[in-house]
Design an enzyme around this catalytic site. Structure first.
Site, PDB file in Angstrom:
ATOM      1  N   GLY A 173       1.790   3.847  13.602  1.00 13.01           N
ATOM      2  CA  GLY A 173       2.411   2.616  14.085  1.00 13.01           C
ATOM      3  C   GLY A 173       1.634   2.014  15.254  1.00 13.01           C
ATOM      4  O   GLY A 173       1.429   0.794  15.316  1.00 13.01           O
TER       5      GLY A 173
ATOM      6  N   GLY B 104       6.384   4.766   8.781  1.00 10.48           N
ATOM      7  CA  GLY B 104       5.557   5.966   8.857  1.00 10.48           C
ATOM      8  C   GLY B 104       5.604   6.555  10.248  1.00 10.48           C
ATOM      9  O   GLY B 104       6.586   6.392  10.975  1.00 10.48           O
ATOM     10  N   SER B 105       4.520   7.220  10.633  1.00 14.40           N
ATOM     11  CA  SER B 105       4.519   7.942  11.911  1.00 14.40           C
ATOM     12  C   SER B 105       4.299   6.993  13.086  1.00 14.40           C
ATOM     13  O   SER B 105       3.714   5.920  12.928  1.00 14.40           O
ATOM     14  CB  SER B 105       3.407   8.992  11.896  1.00 14.40           C
TER      15      SER B 105
ATOM     16  N   LYS C 287       0.876  -1.183   0.000  1.00 13.64           N
ATOM     17  CA  LYS C 287       0.000   0.000   0.000  1.00 13.64           C
ATOM     18  C   LYS C 287       0.906   1.222   0.000  1.00 13.64           C
ATOM     19  O   LYS C 287       1.457   1.593   1.034  1.00 13.64           O
ATOM     20  CB  LYS C 287      -0.892  -0.036   1.249  1.00 13.64           C
TER      21      LYS C 287
ATOM     22  N   GLU D 141       8.475  15.409  16.450  1.00  8.12           N
ATOM     23  CA  GLU D 141       8.982  15.301  15.080  1.00  8.12           C
ATOM     24  C   GLU D 141       8.288  16.347  14.210  1.00  8.12           C
ATOM     25  O   GLU D 141       7.065  16.381  14.126  1.00  8.12           O
ATOM     26  CB  GLU D 141       8.708  13.897  14.535  1.00  8.12           C
TER      27      GLU D 141
ATOM     28  N   GLU E 261       9.069   0.903  11.362  1.00 10.14           N
ATOM     29  CA  GLU E 261      10.160   1.866  11.200  1.00 10.14           C
ATOM     30  C   GLU E 261       9.497   3.235  11.290  1.00 10.14           C
ATOM     31  O   GLU E 261       8.828   3.660  10.351  1.00 10.14           O
ATOM     32  CB  GLU E 261      10.846   1.618   9.860  1.00 10.14           C
TER      33      GLU E 261
HETATM   34  P1  NAI Z   1       1.376   8.141   8.251  1.00  8.66           P
HETATM   35  O1  NAI Z   1       2.122   7.305   9.220  1.00  8.66           O
HETATM   36  O2  NAI Z   1      -0.034   8.440   8.578  1.00  8.66           O
HETATM   37  O3  NAI Z   1       1.422   7.455   6.792  1.00  8.66           O
HETATM   38  C1  NAI Z   1       2.354   6.463   6.409  1.00  8.66           C
HETATM   39  C2  NAI Z   1       1.636   5.356   5.677  1.00  8.66           C
HETATM   40  O4  NAI Z   1       0.683   4.773   6.550  1.00  8.66           O
HETATM   41  C3  NAI Z   1       0.847   5.836   4.454  1.00  8.66           C
HETATM   42  O5  NAI Z   1       0.900   4.834   3.454  1.00  8.66           O
HETATM   43  C4  NAI Z   1      -0.554   5.938   5.000  1.00  8.66           C
HETATM   44  O6  NAI Z   1      -1.536   5.815   4.011  1.00  8.66           O
HETATM   45  C5  NAI Z   1      -0.599   4.768   5.953  1.00  8.66           C
HETATM   46  N1  NAI Z   1      -1.615   4.861   7.000  1.00  8.66           N
HETATM   47  C6  NAI Z   1      -2.134   5.980   7.574  1.00  8.66           C
HETATM   48  N2  NAI Z   1      -3.063   5.651   8.490  1.00  8.66           N
HETATM   49  C7  NAI Z   1      -3.144   4.307   8.513  1.00  8.66           C
HETATM   50  C8  NAI Z   1      -3.912   3.364   9.256  1.00  8.66           C
HETATM   51  N3  NAI Z   1      -4.801   3.755  10.163  1.00  8.66           N
HETATM   52  N4  NAI Z   1      -3.715   2.048   9.033  1.00  8.66           N
HETATM   53  C9  NAI Z   1      -2.805   1.645   8.127  1.00  8.66           C
HETATM   54  N5  NAI Z   1      -2.066   2.468   7.389  1.00  8.66           N
HETATM   55  C10 NAI Z   1      -2.225   3.796   7.576  1.00  8.66           C
HETATM   56  O7  NAI Z   1       2.191   9.482   8.043  1.00  8.66           O
HETATM   57  P2  NAI Z   1       1.713  10.823   7.293  1.00  8.66           P
HETATM   58  O8  NAI Z   1       0.281  11.109   7.635  1.00  8.66           O
HETATM   59  O9  NAI Z   1       2.093  10.725   5.877  1.00  8.66           O
HETATM   60  O10 NAI Z   1       2.651  11.887   7.999  1.00  8.66           O
HETATM   61  C11 NAI Z   1       2.407  12.309   9.331  1.00  8.66           C
HETATM   62  C12 NAI Z   1       3.696  12.455  10.092  1.00  8.66           C
HETATM   63  O11 NAI Z   1       4.298  11.192  10.235  1.00  8.66           O
HETATM   64  C13 NAI Z   1       4.775  13.287   9.434  1.00  8.66           C
HETATM   65  O12 NAI Z   1       4.613  14.643   9.713  1.00  8.66           O
HETATM   66  C14 NAI Z   1       6.026  12.727  10.031  1.00  8.66           C
HETATM   67  O13 NAI Z   1       6.247  13.316  11.295  1.00  8.66           O
HETATM   68  C15 NAI Z   1       5.702  11.267  10.231  1.00  8.66           C
HETATM   69  N6  NAI Z   1       6.220  10.402   9.140  1.00  8.66           N
HETATM   70  C16 NAI Z   1       7.319   9.633   9.374  1.00  8.66           C
HETATM   71  C17 NAI Z   1       7.845   8.861   8.364  1.00  8.66           C
HETATM   72  C18 NAI Z   1       9.029   8.009   8.566  1.00  8.66           C
HETATM   73  O14 NAI Z   1       9.738   7.698   7.610  1.00  8.66           O
HETATM   74  N7  NAI Z   1       9.285   7.544   9.753  1.00  8.66           N
HETATM   75  C19 NAI Z   1       7.283   8.870   7.009  1.00  8.66           C
HETATM   76  C20 NAI Z   1       6.088   9.654   6.884  1.00  8.66           C
HETATM   77  C21 NAI Z   1       5.614  10.394   7.921  1.00  8.66           C
END
Ligand code: NAI
Ligand code: MG
Length: 498
Positions: A249, A244-245, A191, A401, A266
């Site tokens: 997580g 992701g966040s 995804k 962050e 991660e």
């Molecule tokens: P996110 O963690 O919400 O998104 C990452 C992935 O998870 C995307 O594919 C998203 O569609 C998916 N996702 C979101 N909600 C989900 C759920 N309930 N169940 C399963 N999958 C889900 O991160 P987002 O909204 O893009 O960014 C928010 C904050 O997260 C950023 O400001 C940053 O601080 C952090 N982040 C950290 C990352 C890293 O590499 N550690 C990468 C992206 C964001």
């Protein structure tokens, strides 16, 4: 900062504004609901494609296809065959590298210099995984059972893997999940992030061309709250590999409880980057600057808490601010651009909120501090390199962050004190130390609770070297033989040989 010229949208065969279907069971299909979403260039707002919007039904179909593939011929594929697929995929990615890196640039904004610069890493990962495919082995273990028992272990693929990735480096992130799955014999439902799904989809085409059998890799774009959540909760998924966040997580862990699927996480960070007065400051200035400014700060292990020994604090922080000011902000397709836009309006909102939080907390921006809106920046989500001085450990900009090009610079005097303060965060992903004194470097490296410590460098990565988090930066490791274990089960076999 020099203002980059406005650049008109670059033509790209894949980012052609047309509809992009999803990949399920080797077929390119529409969403069951027929819904689509748009992917746009964050530098210009240009429409790149409309994309099939996956949801529960599509995830169900993709998981079923992945299960069939896992139980079908794929389970009989020899290590050599999986290796050949990975090598062929590496060759195809190499052949199409300029196209793929430009797609990352268009879809999520990173400078073309940066995305092209991932060539060695991306190809290196694929070819390293190809090596791993033929290197998986169990052990024979001496046991103390009375009689004549032989015991050995088999390493077996964990099964159907749900891979959920972010948008901050789609090409690398896709390979980082698909590679170990192909090496170990798992199948995948990937995804991609809703902000930047295109490179994963184009890679899907190359995977089929490389001979990945139908259903082995499925790609379902869609939103996190719908498609992502359905994948995380699915009872027939054996493992989720998530990047992701930390907030998402936590949701993934909760969703895993239903079938107790394996999870690797991660997540984010607030990584300390520690500069001692005895460091080679000429190297440390750009090093510490790019530890945060690279990819506009949208890197999980960015060194955003810059601890500087008080003796050189004013000088060093001033020099980092000057360095940041000299970086060229602009549209990622311009080869001279060093800092691209943030990925989305939502990220822009998050980052600019932190800029005002920092000011209200009493931190002082030495450079940057506000969104750019004039001329070529008007249509994009541009935030320039920002350095906050007068930051205290308890400020939100020193604890949370930000995921933008924002350094929080904090003075310190004592080595034990900086280790303690460096660890005083919920996260533990990256960390940096700049010093010419090997004893200090070693003490700090041992004392920091973080998955990576970079000494006189930052962000060094290699397919063979494990990467991952302590504390709320997650668990499990990516890269290294440790990552292979995350995709394998171990089975103990006993023979009574009497
Ligand atoms: P996110 O963690 O919400 O998104 C990452 C992935 O998870 C995307 O594919 C998203 O569609 C998916 N996702 C979101 N909600 C989900 C759920 N309930 N169940 C399963 N999958 C889900 O991160 P987002 O909204 O893009 O960014 C928010 C904050 O997260 C950023 O400001 C940053 O601080 C952090 N982040 C950290 C990352 C890293 O590499 N550690 C990468 C992206 C964001
Ligand atoms: Mg989100």
């Amino acid at each position: 900062m020099t203002v980059a010229e406005s650049i008109t949208a670059t033509r790209h065969a894949f980012a052609n504004g047309k509809f992009k279907p999803m990949l399920i069971g080797g077929e390119w299909v529409k969403a069951a609901s027929g819904k689509t979403f748009e992917s746009r260039n964050p530098a210009t707002g240009d429409l790149l494609a409309t994309v099939a919007e996956g949801d529960v039904e599509d995830i169900n179909q993709a998981v079923a296809a992945a299960r069939r593939a896992f139980e079908g011929p794929w389970s009989k594929a020899k290590p050599y065959e999986r290796q050949q697929i990975l090598l062929k995929l590496a060759d195809l990615v190499e052949k199409h590298f300029d196209e793929l890196s430009l797609l990352d640039t268009l879809d999520m904004g990173a400078p073309i210099n940066r995305t092209r610069g991932t060539r060695r890493r991306v190809l290196g990962m694929l070819r390293w995984y190809a090596g791993m495919a033929v290197s998986i082995h169990g052990e024979t273990i001496a046991n103390s059972m009375p009689g004549e028992y032989v015991s050995y272990t088999l390493k077996e693929p964990v099964g159907v893997v749900g891979a959920i990735i972010p948008w901050n480096g789609p090409l690398g992130a896709t390979v980082w999940k698909v590679g170990p799955a192909l090496a170990t014999g798992c199948t995948v439902v990937l995804k991609p992030a809703e902000e930047a799904p295109l490179t994963s989809l184009r890679l899907g085409e190359l995977m089929l061309e490389a001979g990945v059998p139908p259903g082995v890799i499925n790609i379902v774009p869609g939103y996190g709250e719908t498609a992502g959540a359905a994948l995380a909760a699915h009872a027939d998924v054996d493992k989720i590999a998530f990047t992701g966040s930390h907030l998402t997580g936590q949701l993934i862990v909760k969703a895993s409880a239903g079938n107790l699927k394996r999870v690797t996480l991660e997540l984010g960070g607030k990584s300390p980057d520690i500069v001692f007065a005895d460091a080679d400051l000429g190297t440390a200035v750009p090093g510490a600057g790019m530890a945060t400014f690279a990819n506009s700060g949208q890197i999980c292990s960015a060194g955003t808490r810059l601890f500087v020994e008080h003796k050189v604090y004013d000088e060093f922080v001033g020099r980092v601010a000057e360095f940041g000011k000299g970086l060229r902000v602009g549209n990622g397709v311009d080869p001279d651009t060093q800092i691209g836009p943030l990925v989305s309006e939502q990220q822009l909102g998050r980052v600019t909120d932190y800029l005002s939080i920092g000011r209200h907390e009493g931190a002082q921006p030495l450079v940057g501090g506000e969104r750019l809106t004039e001329g070529p920046f008007a249509k994009g989500y541009f935030v320039p390199p920002t350095v906050f001085a007068n930051v205290r450990d308890d400020m939100r900009i020193a604890q949370e962050e930000i995921f933008g090009p924002v350094i929080s610079a904090i003075p310190f005097t004592d080595i034990e004190d900086v280790i303690r303060r460096g660890n005083a965060t919920a996260f533990g992903l990256g960390s940096g130390v700049w010093t010419r004194n090997i004893s200090k470097a070693h003490r700090v490296a041992k004392g920091l609770r973080a998955g990576s410590v970079w000494i006189n460098c930052y962000q060094a990565m290699d397919p063979a070297v494990p990467f991952g988090g302590y504390k709320m930066s997650g668990y499990g490791r990516e890269s290294g033989i440790q990552q292979m274990e995350e995709y394998l089960n171990v089975k103990a076999v006993w023979i009574n040989a009497a």
